[in-house]
Design an enzyme around this catalytic site. Structure first.
Site, PDB file in Angstrom:
ATOM      1  N   CYS A  11       0.822  -1.226   0.000  1.00 26.39           N
ATOM      2  CA  CYS A  11       0.000   0.000   0.000  1.00 26.39           C
ATOM      3  C   CYS A  11       0.849   1.266   0.000  1.00 26.39           C
ATOM      4  O   CYS A  11       0.349   2.351  -0.268  1.00 26.39           O
ATOM      5  CB  CYS A  11      -0.920   0.015   1.211  1.00 26.39           C
ATOM      6  SG  CYS A  11      -1.986  -1.410   1.262  1.00 26.39           S
ATOM      7  N   HIS A  44      -3.077   6.957   2.707  1.00 21.53           N
ATOM      8  CA  HIS A  44      -3.544   5.659   2.217  1.00 21.53           C
ATOM      9  C   HIS A  44      -4.904   5.390   2.864  1.00 21.53           C
ATOM     10  O   HIS A  44      -5.119   5.688   4.038  1.00 21.53           O
ATOM     11  CB  HIS A  44      -2.536   4.569   2.613  1.00 21.53           C
ATOM     12  CG  HIS A  44      -3.047   3.190   2.351  1.00 21.53           C
ATOM     13  ND1 HIS A  44      -3.585   2.830   1.142  1.00 21.53           N
ATOM     14  CD2 HIS A  44      -3.127   2.091   3.148  1.00 21.53           C
ATOM     15  CE1 HIS A  44      -3.967   1.570   1.198  1.00 21.53           C
ATOM     16  NE2 HIS A  44      -3.704   1.097   2.404  1.00 21.53           N
ATOM     17  N   ASN A  88      -9.903  -0.117   0.137  1.00 19.98           N
ATOM     18  CA  ASN A  88      -8.442  -0.087   0.105  1.00 19.98           C
ATOM     19  C   ASN A  88      -7.964  -0.629  -1.247  1.00 19.98           C
ATOM     20  O   ASN A  88      -8.092  -1.816  -1.522  1.00 19.98           O
ATOM     21  CB  ASN A  88      -7.930  -0.948   1.270  1.00 19.98           C
ATOM     22  CG  ASN A  88      -6.422  -1.025   1.334  1.00 19.98           C
ATOM     23  OD1 ASN A  88      -5.722  -0.631   0.413  1.00 19.98           O
ATOM     24  ND2 ASN A  88      -5.916  -1.546   2.442  1.00 19.98           N
TER      25      ASN A  88
HETATM   26  N1  ACO Z   1     -18.410  -8.354   9.302  1.00 21.21           N
HETATM   27  C1  ACO Z   1     -18.844  -8.609  10.546  1.00 21.21           C
HETATM   28  N2  ACO Z   1     -18.033  -8.941  11.562  1.00 21.21           N
HETATM   29  C2  ACO Z   1     -16.725  -9.019  11.310  1.00 21.21           C
HETATM   30  C3  ACO Z   1     -16.183  -8.757  10.025  1.00 21.21           C
HETATM   31  C4  ACO Z   1     -17.099  -8.423   9.007  1.00 21.21           C
HETATM   32  N3  ACO Z   1     -16.676  -8.157   7.744  1.00 21.21           N
HETATM   33  N4  ACO Z   1     -14.856  -8.902  10.083  1.00 21.21           N
HETATM   34  C5  ACO Z   1     -14.536  -9.236  11.348  1.00 21.21           C
HETATM   35  N5  ACO Z   1     -15.664  -9.300  12.086  1.00 21.21           N
HETATM   36  C6  ACO Z   1     -15.809  -9.631  13.504  1.00 21.21           C
HETATM   37  C7  ACO Z   1     -14.640 -10.428  14.024  1.00 21.21           C
HETATM   38  O1  ACO Z   1     -14.825 -11.793  13.765  1.00 21.21           O
HETATM   39  C8  ACO Z   1     -14.715 -10.120  15.507  1.00 21.21           C
HETATM   40  O2  ACO Z   1     -15.723 -10.918  16.092  1.00 21.21           O
HETATM   41  P1  ACO Z   1     -15.513 -11.556  17.584  1.00 21.21           P
HETATM   42  O3  ACO Z   1     -15.336 -10.359  18.490  1.00 21.21           O
HETATM   43  O4  ACO Z   1     -16.760 -12.313  17.784  1.00 21.21           O
HETATM   44  O5  ACO Z   1     -14.264 -12.378  17.458  1.00 21.21           O
HETATM   45  C9  ACO Z   1     -15.233  -8.664  15.542  1.00 21.21           C
HETATM   46  O6  ACO Z   1     -15.803  -8.419  14.242  1.00 21.21           O
HETATM   47  C10 ACO Z   1     -14.123  -7.636  15.773  1.00 21.21           C
HETATM   48  O7  ACO Z   1     -13.036  -7.960  14.959  1.00 21.21           O
HETATM   49  P2  ACO Z   1     -11.733  -7.106  14.961  1.00 21.21           P
HETATM   50  O8  ACO Z   1     -10.767  -7.720  14.010  1.00 21.21           O
HETATM   51  O9  ACO Z   1     -11.293  -6.868  16.367  1.00 21.21           O
HETATM   52  O10 ACO Z   1     -12.278  -5.716  14.378  1.00 21.21           O
HETATM   53  P3  ACO Z   1     -11.532  -4.340  14.253  1.00 21.21           P
HETATM   54  O11 ACO Z   1     -12.324  -3.327  14.927  1.00 21.21           O
HETATM   55  O12 ACO Z   1     -10.069  -4.417  14.581  1.00 21.21           O
HETATM   56  O13 ACO Z   1     -11.630  -4.049  12.666  1.00 21.21           O
HETATM   57  C11 ACO Z   1     -10.260  -4.152  10.712  1.00 21.21           C
HETATM   58  C12 ACO Z   1     -11.046  -4.947  11.742  1.00 21.21           C
HETATM   59  C13 ACO Z   1     -11.237  -3.325   9.930  1.00 21.21           C
HETATM   60  C14 ACO Z   1      -9.573  -5.150   9.783  1.00 21.21           C
HETATM   61  C15 ACO Z   1      -9.206  -3.247  11.409  1.00 21.21           C
HETATM   62  O14 ACO Z   1      -8.505  -3.984  12.357  1.00 21.21           O
HETATM   63  C16 ACO Z   1      -8.217  -2.637  10.427  1.00 21.21           C
HETATM   64  O15 ACO Z   1      -8.556  -1.807   9.605  1.00 21.21           O
HETATM   65  N6  ACO Z   1      -6.936  -3.008  10.547  1.00 21.21           N
HETATM   66  C17 ACO Z   1      -5.863  -2.452   9.715  1.00 21.21           C
HETATM   67  C18 ACO Z   1      -5.896  -2.983   8.304  1.00 21.21           C
HETATM   68  C19 ACO Z   1      -4.705  -2.501   7.549  1.00 21.21           C
HETATM   69  O16 ACO Z   1      -4.257  -1.375   7.751  1.00 21.21           O
HETATM   70  N7  ACO Z   1      -4.109  -3.345   6.712  1.00 21.21           N
HETATM   71  C20 ACO Z   1      -2.831  -3.048   6.123  1.00 21.21           C
HETATM   72  C21 ACO Z   1      -2.904  -2.196   4.921  1.00 21.21           C
HETATM   73  S1  ACO Z   1      -3.391  -3.051   3.502  1.00 21.21           S
HETATM   74  C22 ACO Z   1      -1.989  -3.447   2.546  1.00 21.21           C
HETATM   75  O17 ACO Z   1      -0.889  -3.236   2.911  1.00 21.21           O
HETATM   76  C23 ACO Z   1      -2.186  -4.163   1.207  1.00 21.21           C
END
Ligand code: ACO
Length: 326
Positions: A113, A252, A282
């Site tokens: 990214c 980003h 993204n």
């Molecule tokens: N729909 C519904 N529920 C979901 C979904 C979904 N799509 N995805 C995950 N959940 C659930 C999980 O299973 C979890 O349930 P549980 O509590 O029963 O276990 C709950 O939601 C919370 O999950 P978390 O992973 O803790 O959610 P979080 O608030 O952290 O959000 C996210 C997840 C959006 C992925 C966030 O952590 C994020 O944006 N992280 C950074 C991503 C990033 O920057 N990636 C790198 C860049 S990309 C690149 O380099 C190509």
């Protein structure tokens, strides 16, 4: 040193939209969860024949058109991508061929990214050293082909697209400073799992499982916020500019909550950030590039303004570039 500036921008996104409602039919998710946790409402998905090179070529054509420059005059083509059509030829060489940019040298840069920022930085060094006078820098990604569409943790986040810009040496300094960081020790937090399907002693395809993205979201979230804020501060320090002088930060677009947290850490209003994540999700390297294009098109960055491009991505890698829009 020769001043270098960005003289034109361009972009291309596929026309096919995939909404949160569409995703509700594929995995156990909801529009409400996706919007509140990420800010994404829809994303673009490339058609079967829209490979990464196609996205890159269209964005590049727009840049050449906007810059009113012939492809034959381009010295250097760099494509930032981690989803090339294939390992070789490079996407940059495919772009060179399609444009007829016979004088250019062409190669790809892999920095997930953060690719657009790394690629601008590489091109900038060639221009500073007076090796070349101009560079077409393209960021194009089609990560949707590497997603496990049964994994709700990742499949709601990504979209396809491309953005591009032209760097030219001239009399005005447009690229003021850059700051890049890499943290290989955190590489495991986001990777592409490539099942080993071929081996000389195992001639048949093992099971036909395609490569797919695996991500530890919450861990990445924290590093993304800290590294992006850190890169902005360090790049501004090198440019001798204060954050209050910056008209627009172009980040980003991984998650709207990451952008909010970076704004808070930098102690600036979130309104200073250009955000288009709701439309595209993204798009990996293309995210910051398309955001730069739209920020300029919509007048969020005007002549004489200071702006900062900042990104974070798999690797892990991060970086920021301070520009003065000429
Ligand atoms: N729909 C519904 N529920 C979901 C979904 C979904 N799509 N995805 C995950 N959940 C659930 C999980 O299973 C979890 O349930 P549980 O509590 O029963 O276990 C709950 O939601 C919370 O999950 P978390 O992973 O803790 O959610 P979080 O608030 O952290 O959000 C996210 C997840 C959006 C992925 C966030 O952590 C994020 O944006 N992280 C950074 C991503 C990033 O920057 N990636 C790198 C860049 S990309 C690149 O380099 C190509």
């Amino acid at each position: 040193m020769t001043p270098v500036q960005i003289t034109a921008v361009g972009h291309y996104v596929p026309s096919r939209k995939l909404t949160n409602a569409d995703l509700e039919k594929i995995v156990d998710t909801s529009d409400e969860w996706i919007v509140t946790r990420t800010g994404i409402k829809e994303r673009r998905i490339a058609g079967e024949h829209e490979k990464t090179s196609h996205l890159a070529i269209e964005a590049a054509r727009q840049v050449l058109h906007n810059a009113k420059i012939a492809a034959s005059k381009i010295d250097l083509i760099i494509v930032a991508t981690t989803s090339p059509d294939s390992n070789f030829p490079s996407v940059a060489c495919l772009v060179q061929k399609a444009l007829g940019a016979r004088s250019a040298i062409a190669f790809d840069v892999s920095a997930a990214c953060t690719g657009f920022i790394y690629a601008i930085s590489v091109a900038h060094q060639f221009l500073l050293a007076k090796t070349y006078k101009n560079a077409l820098v393209i960021a194009a990604d089609r990560l949707t082909t590497m997603i496990d569409w049964q994994d709700r943790n990742t499949c709601v986040l990504f979209g396809d697209g491309a953005g591009a810009c032209l760097l030219e040496s001239g009399d005005k300094k447009g690229i003021l400073a850059e700051h890049l960081e890499s943290y290989g020790e955190y590489g495991e937090l986001m990777k592409i799992i490539v099942p080993e399907t071929r081996h000389p002693l195992k001639p048949k395809h093992a099971n036909g499982v395609l490569p797919y993205i695996q991500m530890q979201g919450p861990e990445l979230f924290k590093i993304a916020v800290n590294s992006m804020a850190d890169c902005v501060e360090k790049a501004l320090e090198k440019a001798k500019i204060t954050i209050s002088e910056v008209a627009c930060v172009v980040p980003h677009q991984a998650n709207d909550r990451i952008i909010s947290a970076v704004a808070k850490k930098l102690d600036i209003p979130k309104e200073k950030f250009f955000i288009n994540i709701e439309k595209y999700g993204n798009m990996s390297a293309a995210s910051a590039a398309v955001a730069l294009f739209e920020a300029v098109e919509l007048g969020r960055i005007r002549k004489g303004d200071y702006a900062v491009l900042v990104a974070f991505g798999a690797g892990l890698v991060a970086g920021a570039i301070v520009i003065k829009w000429q």
